[in-house]
Design a protein around this motif. Structure first.
Motif, mmCIF file in Angstrom:
data_model
loop_
_atom_site.group_PDB
_atom_site.id
_atom_site.type_symbol
_atom_site.label_atom_id
_atom_site.label_comp_id
_atom_site.label_asym_id
_atom_site.label_seq_id
_atom_site.Cartn_x
_atom_site.Cartn_y
_atom_site.Cartn_z
ATOM 1 N N ARG A 55 62.848 38.711 -13.476
ATOM 2 C CA ARG A 55 61.707 38.635 -14.376
ATOM 3 C C ARG A 55 60.768 39.798 -14.084
ATOM 4 N NH1 ARG A 55 56.897 34.442 -14.166
ATOM 5 N NH2 ARG A 55 55.916 34.973 -16.125
ATOM 6 N N GLN A 56 60.426 40.541 -15.109
ATOM 7 C CA GLN A 56 59.495 41.644 -14.938
ATOM 8 C C GLN A 56 58.224 41.350 -15.726
ATOM 9 O OE1 GLN A 56 61.489 45.185 -16.160
ATOM 10 N NE2 GLN A 56 62.797 45.251 -14.361
ATOM 11 N N LEU A 57 57.101 41.344 -15.037
ATOM 12 C CA LEU A 57 55.827 41.098 -15.682
ATOM 13 C C LEU A 57 55.341 42.374 -16.365
ATOM 14 C CD1 LEU A 57 54.034 39.014 -12.933
ATOM 15 C CD2 LEU A 57 55.084 38.188 -15.032
ATOM 16 N N PRO A 58 54.670 42.246 -17.482
ATOM 17 C CA PRO A 58 54.130 43.448 -18.121
ATOM 18 C C PRO A 58 53.050 44.074 -17.252
ATOM 19 C CG PRO A 58 53.381 41.471 -19.254
ATOM 20 C CD PRO A 58 54.379 41.037 -18.236
ATOM 21 N N ARG A 59 52.925 45.383 -17.308
ATOM 22 C CA ARG A 59 51.975 46.084 -16.451
ATOM 23 C C ARG A 59 50.632 46.306 -17.133
ATOM 24 N NH1 ARG A 59 54.547 48.607 -11.940
ATOM 25 N NH2 ARG A 59 56.763 48.304 -12.066
ATOM 26 N N THR A 68 50.728 36.644 -20.832
ATOM 27 C CA THR A 68 50.795 35.259 -21.298
ATOM 28 C C THR A 68 50.165 34.311 -20.287
ATOM 29 O OG1 THR A 68 52.837 35.781 -22.463
ATOM 30 C CG2 THR A 68 52.347 33.471 -22.130
ATOM 31 N N HIS A 69 50.483 34.474 -19.010
ATOM 32 C CA HIS A 69 49.953 33.557 -18.006
ATOM 33 C C HIS A 69 48.437 33.713 -17.852
ATOM 34 C CE1 HIS A 69 51.076 37.227 -15.857
ATOM 35 N NE2 HIS A 69 50.136 36.943 -14.983
ATOM 36 N N CYS A 70 47.924 34.925 -18.008
ATOM 37 C CA CYS A 70 46.467 35.130 -17.924
ATOM 38 C C CYS A 70 45.758 34.509 -19.121
ATOM 39 C CB CYS A 70 46.138 36.612 -17.844
ATOM 40 S SG CYS A 70 46.687 37.382 -16.315
ATOM 41 N N GLY A 125 42.336 30.337 -21.396
ATOM 42 C CA GLY A 125 42.142 29.283 -22.383
ATOM 43 C C GLY A 125 41.852 27.942 -21.739
ATOM 44 N N ARG A 126 42.564 27.647 -20.662
ATOM 45 C CA ARG A 126 42.325 26.374 -19.970
ATOM 46 C C ARG A 126 40.943 26.335 -19.338
ATOM 47 N NH1 ARG A 126 48.354 26.448 -17.507
ATOM 48 N NH2 ARG A 126 49.388 25.625 -19.358
ATOM 49 N N ALA A 127 40.511 27.451 -18.771
ATOM 50 C CA ALA A 127 39.171 27.517 -18.184
ATOM 51 C C ALA A 127 38.104 27.353 -19.264
ATOM 52 C CB ALA A 127 38.987 28.840 -17.447
ATOM 53 N N ALA A 128 38.329 27.943 -20.430
ATOM 54 C CA ALA A 128 37.375 27.800 -21.530
ATOM 55 C C ALA A 128 37.302 26.351 -21.999
ATOM 56 C CB ALA A 128 37.773 28.717 -22.687
#
Length: 57
Positions: free
Chosen positions: A16-20, A25-27, A32-35
């Motif tokens: 799995r390579q995260l975008p740089r 998506t995870h951020c 959204g959950r914090a909001a």
């Protein structure tokens, strides 16, 4: 007569390579959950105090 079969093993394991850069998506999910939690907390405080916090005096 019992024969046991070994599970097939993949020849290539994907990595799995995260975008740089950009929106992750995870951020975005965490933001959204914090909001949502903040909005619910604001509603709870307004109900507890009996008036809105965002009202100008």
């Amino acid at each position: 007569m019992s024969t046991t079969t070994q599970p097939l093993q993949p020849s290539l394991v994907p990595r799995r390579q995260l975008p740089r850069f950009g929106f992750h998506t995870h951020c975005e999910l965490t933001n959204g959950r914090a909001a949502m939690l903040g909005f619910i907390a604001l509603l709870a405080v307004e109900i507890w105090l009996g008036h809105g916090l965002l009202v100008w005096p």
